[in-house]
Motif scaffolding. Structure first.
Motif, PDB file in Angstrom:
ATOM      1  N   CYS A  86       6.257   4.904   1.809  1.00 22.94           N
ATOM      2  CA  CYS A  86       5.958   5.658   3.021  1.00 22.94           C
ATOM      3  C   CYS A  86       6.485   4.883   4.231  1.00 22.94           C
ATOM      4  CB  CYS A  86       4.453   5.874   3.156  1.00 22.94           C
ATOM      5  SG  CYS A  86       4.048   6.726   4.698  1.00 22.94           S
ATOM      6  N   GLY A  88       6.117   6.298   7.329  1.00 25.18           N
ATOM      7  CA  GLY A  88       5.458   6.890   8.493  1.00 25.18           C
ATOM      8  C   GLY A  88       5.004   5.793   9.459  1.00 25.18           C
ATOM      9  N   THR A  89       4.557   6.200  10.619  1.00 23.11           N
ATOM     10  CA  THR A  89       4.253   5.241  11.679  1.00 23.11           C
ATOM     11  C   THR A  89       3.245   4.165  11.252  1.00 23.11           C
ATOM     12  OG1 THR A  89       4.660   6.976  13.265  1.00 23.11           O
ATOM     13  CG2 THR A  89       3.516   5.032  14.092  1.00 23.11           C
ATOM     14  N   ALA A  90       2.109   4.594  10.678  1.00 21.95           N
ATOM     15  CA  ALA A  90       1.071   3.618  10.306  1.00 21.95           C
ATOM     16  C   ALA A  90       1.604   2.630   9.277  1.00 21.95           C
ATOM     17  CB  ALA A  90      -0.161   4.344   9.763  1.00 21.95           C
ATOM     18  N   CYS A  91       2.348   3.129   8.307  1.00 23.88           N
ATOM     19  CA  CYS A  91       2.894   2.245   7.268  1.00 23.88           C
ATOM     20  C   CYS A  91       3.990   1.361   7.845  1.00 23.88           C
ATOM     21  CB  CYS A  91       3.404   3.074   6.089  1.00 23.88           C
ATOM     22  SG  CYS A  91       2.061   3.830   5.144  1.00 23.88           S
ATOM     23  N   CYS A 127       4.842  10.310   6.253  1.00 26.22           N
ATOM     24  CA  CYS A 127       3.411  10.094   6.024  1.00 26.22           C
ATOM     25  C   CYS A 127       2.904  10.886   4.818  1.00 26.22           C
ATOM     26  CB  CYS A 127       2.636  10.503   7.273  1.00 26.22           C
ATOM     27  SG  CYS A 127       0.870  10.319   7.077  1.00 26.22           S
ATOM     28  N   VAL A 128       2.214  10.195   3.917  1.00 27.59           N
ATOM     29  CA  VAL A 128       1.646  10.890   2.757  1.00 27.59           C
ATOM     30  C   VAL A 128       0.155  11.187   2.949  1.00 27.59           C
ATOM     31  CG1 VAL A 128       3.347  10.030   1.102  1.00 27.59           C
ATOM     32  CG2 VAL A 128       1.269   8.702   1.508  1.00 27.59           C
ATOM     33  N   GLY A 129      -0.331  10.970   4.149  1.00 28.11           N
ATOM     34  CA  GLY A 129      -1.695  11.373   4.486  1.00 28.11           C
ATOM     35  C   GLY A 129      -2.784  10.365   4.154  1.00 28.11           C
ATOM     36  N   CYS A 130      -2.405   9.130   3.903  1.00 28.81           N
ATOM     37  CA  CYS A 130      -3.413   8.086   3.618  1.00 28.81           C
ATOM     38  C   CYS A 130      -3.220   6.934   4.597  1.00 28.81           C
ATOM     39  CB  CYS A 130      -3.254   7.558   2.207  1.00 28.81           C
ATOM     40  SG  CYS A 130      -3.149   8.792   0.942  1.00 28.81           S
ATOM     41  N   CYS A 131      -3.059   7.242   5.861  1.00 26.23           N
ATOM     42  CA  CYS A 131      -2.689   6.220   6.852  1.00 26.23           C
ATOM     43  C   CYS A 131      -3.677   5.061   6.894  1.00 26.23           C
ATOM     44  CB  CYS A 131      -2.580   6.847   8.233  1.00 26.23           C
ATOM     45  SG  CYS A 131      -1.464   8.244   8.273  1.00 26.23           S
ATOM     46  N   VAL A 136       1.530   2.230   2.271  1.00 25.69           N
ATOM     47  CA  VAL A 136       1.297   3.036   1.079  1.00 25.69           C
ATOM     48  C   VAL A 136       2.622   3.279   0.349  1.00 25.69           C
ATOM     49  CG1 VAL A 136       0.607   5.348   0.295  1.00 25.69           C
ATOM     50  CG2 VAL A 136      -0.691   4.219   2.112  1.00 25.69           C
TER      51      VAL A 136
HETATM   52  S1  FES Z   1       2.063   6.711   7.697  1.00 27.92           S
HETATM   53 FE1  FES Z   1       2.012   6.101   5.632  1.00 27.92          FE
HETATM   54  S2  FES Z   1       0.352   7.256   4.860  1.00 27.92           S
HETATM   55 FE2  FES Z   1       0.466   7.912   6.905  1.00 27.92          FE
END
Ligand code: FES
Length: 168
Positions: A86, A88-91, A127-131, A136
């Motif tokens: 992932c 996404g931003t958080a990851c 994002c896979v929804g587990c931020c 992840v």
């Molecule tokens: S950014 Fe990786 S799970 Fe949301």
């Protein structure tokens, strides 16, 4: 509502047949057929698509065009395990690029491609929804959160040893 008489039904069928050409009927079976081919082979082999083009009477370019539109179809062999990092931003903030590079280095493969021995396909995903569990990765159907060096090493060992990971 009046019952349809046989003659009415025949008229309707004739109109439908006129409207739906053979070409359109063949287009209707194209997607389910592509799914079956991919399910049997793991991807869409070019020779099989050429045969499909002949059987359905559809231009090969049209088959490729339709298949390319859907992300789930693949034109090259896929690995036994599909690993997605992932990004996404958080990851990203929590080190996704380190995880990605570790996997790339270990398996000598770039994101978006498959190892030569077909052990693994490495991809990135939004994002896979587990931020809350960032960073992840997913391995097939499994979601692995809070990936740290220790966890990553275990996963890499499992993949190296050919373990069936996350397949139910
Ligand atoms: S950014 Fe990786 S799970 Fe949301």
């Amino acid at each position: 509502m009046d019952d349809l008489k046989t003659n009415d039904i025949n008229t309707v069928m004739s109109v439908v047949k006129d409207i739906i050409s053979d070409n359109e009927k063949n287009k209707g079976v194209l997607i389910p057929t592509l799914h079956k081919i991919q399910s049997d082979n793991g991807y869409l082999p070019s020779d099989t698509l050429k045969e499909l083009s002949k059987v359905l009477g559809l231009p090969l370019a049209e088959i490729y065009s339709v298949a390319s539109f859907y992300k789930q179809f693949h034109f090259t062999p896929r690995g036994k395990n599909i690993v997605r990092v992932c990004t996404g931003t958080a990851c990203h903030v929590r080190g996704a690029s380190k995880v990605l590079h570790a996997l790339e280095d270990n398996f000598d493969v770039k994101a978006g491609s498959t190892t030569e021995d077909l052990k693994m396909t490495l991809e990135t995903v939004g994002c896979v929804g587990c931020c809350g569990l960032a960073p992840v990765i997913t391995v097939n159907e499994d979601v692995v959160g809070t990936v740290n060096a220790k966890k990553l090493k275990e996963i890499i060992t499992d993949l190296d040893e050919g373990k069936d990971y996350g397949k139910n």
